[in-house]
Design a protein around this motif. Sequence first.
Motif, PDB file in Angstrom:
ATOM      1  N   THR A 107       0.830  -1.206   0.000  1.00 58.28           N
ATOM      2  CA  THR A 107       0.000   0.000   0.000  1.00 58.28           C
ATOM      3  C   THR A 107       0.862   1.252   0.000  1.00 58.28           C
ATOM      4  OG1 THR A 107      -1.779  -1.175   1.148  1.00 58.28           O
ATOM      5  CG2 THR A 107      -1.855   1.226   1.205  1.00 58.28           C
ATOM      6  N   GLU A 132       2.077   1.674  -3.439  1.00 61.02           N
ATOM      7  CA  GLU A 132       0.985   2.087  -4.330  1.00 61.02           C
ATOM      8  C   GLU A 132       0.698   3.580  -4.219  1.00 61.02           C
ATOM      9  OE1 GLU A 132      -3.853   1.296  -4.832  1.00 61.02           O
ATOM     10  OE2 GLU A 132      -2.652   0.010  -3.509  1.00 61.02           O
ATOM     11  N   ALA A 158      -4.244   1.041   4.325  1.00 60.21           N
ATOM     12  CA  ALA A 158      -4.777  -0.316   4.118  1.00 60.21           C
ATOM     13  C   ALA A 158      -5.923  -0.602   5.083  1.00 60.21           C
ATOM     14  CB  ALA A 158      -3.668  -1.346   4.281  1.00 60.21           C
TER      15      ALA A 158
END
Length: 449
Positions: A417, A420, A434
């Motif tokens: 995450t 990302e 997350a």
Amino acid sequence: MNAIDEKLQPILSTVLHRNAGEPEFHQAAREVLESLGRVITRNPEYSDEALIERICEPERQIIFRVPWIDDKDQVQINRGFRVQFNSALGPYKGGIRFHPSVNVGIIKFLGFEQTFKNALTGMPIGGGKGGSDFDPKGKSDREIMRFCQSFMIELHRHIGEYVDVPAGDIGVGAREIGYMFGMYKRLNNRFEAGVLTGKGLAYGGSRARKEATGFGTAFFVRSMLAQQGKDMEGMRCIVSGSGNVAIYAMEKVLSFGGKIVACSDSAGYVVDEDGIDLDLVKQIKEGKRGRISEYVELRGGKAHYVAGGQIWDVPCDIALPCATQNELNGSDAKTLVENGVIAVAEGANMPCTPEAVHLFQQAKVLFAPGKAANAGGVATSALEMQQNASRDSWTFAKTESKLEEIMTNIHAACHETADEYGAPGDYVLGANIAGFVRVADAMRAMGVI
């Protein structure tokens, strides 16, 4: 501290205003909101229908009187709390803490953190927390039993295996859970095994539950190091605290080849350059409920004890704060960084101040926030709920294997995450986003409730 996105600033202002005099809750809310700017920029739907405001507001807050009679036949009064923060993913789940410092703000911060921690486990559990300003230290077993029974007389109306499933926390171990479970069973006239976790093995408890939070913290650290191509072999480690979390974090670190050189309790810390003898610590803390200062004499003078002071002054590669909130401040973090620490993982709930976290991240120290690193305890509590629901009892090895898998998955979720959202290696941001996304998606699916 990081800046909060201007779209989230009004939400933080409302939280601070509505929850005046609750600094721990303010700190926890600010830390999560600091991470969410990137989320709402990419996914504006998460700022619709006051979703974030609803996540910051507990679904229910319960405060009650707990009268009990001490061994001198005197009536004592304490205050009990249960904050049922969020049930979007499942029944409220979170521990009960008995400590003089407990107040509604601390329970609220713990419940807020618990919501995201539980989401990270991937298990179907919501977030809650409870406790009392009762101090079990110095109390007889009979006094503790009477207090726990009185506490449960009120709490029992608010819990249930499909409603709210408490567990232990600071000051609440297997003894206290047993007393509370017994009173719950009597009041409800049924054996509802799944209503409390952390139970004794004789009546529905799970193997590896006592070890789970500490083991899980060590599993997370191992994953962080592995991501960097490193392992724990030969690394110096210091651990604050000497309760369940600290003891079993030390045990697992030792099994990974690490060397524990210091641990502590509320009065001071011991340093043993030959490596802490964990059996002695268990003898003192689990057997005698004694003070860590006794370690030096039992070790034959091969260690030294520092009354008060800061364990963070001891040079190390890995630091595991496993005692209580805000125990490691900016000055401590600066000392750890100067002494070459490479990884810090929160075994306790929010033990590092925002300034400390910022300094670790600035120095590129691997830093694991509590909602990720100490999720092993609640994950194993959820596994206990599974066993209770299926009338089953797993082996220690099976339970530990499932715990290891969950902690590995939590690390992967936080790491991926962070990548990302353009912040590689930022486990705080990764854990917050997350956990938030899992809770937020469930809440959006259920409408405005």
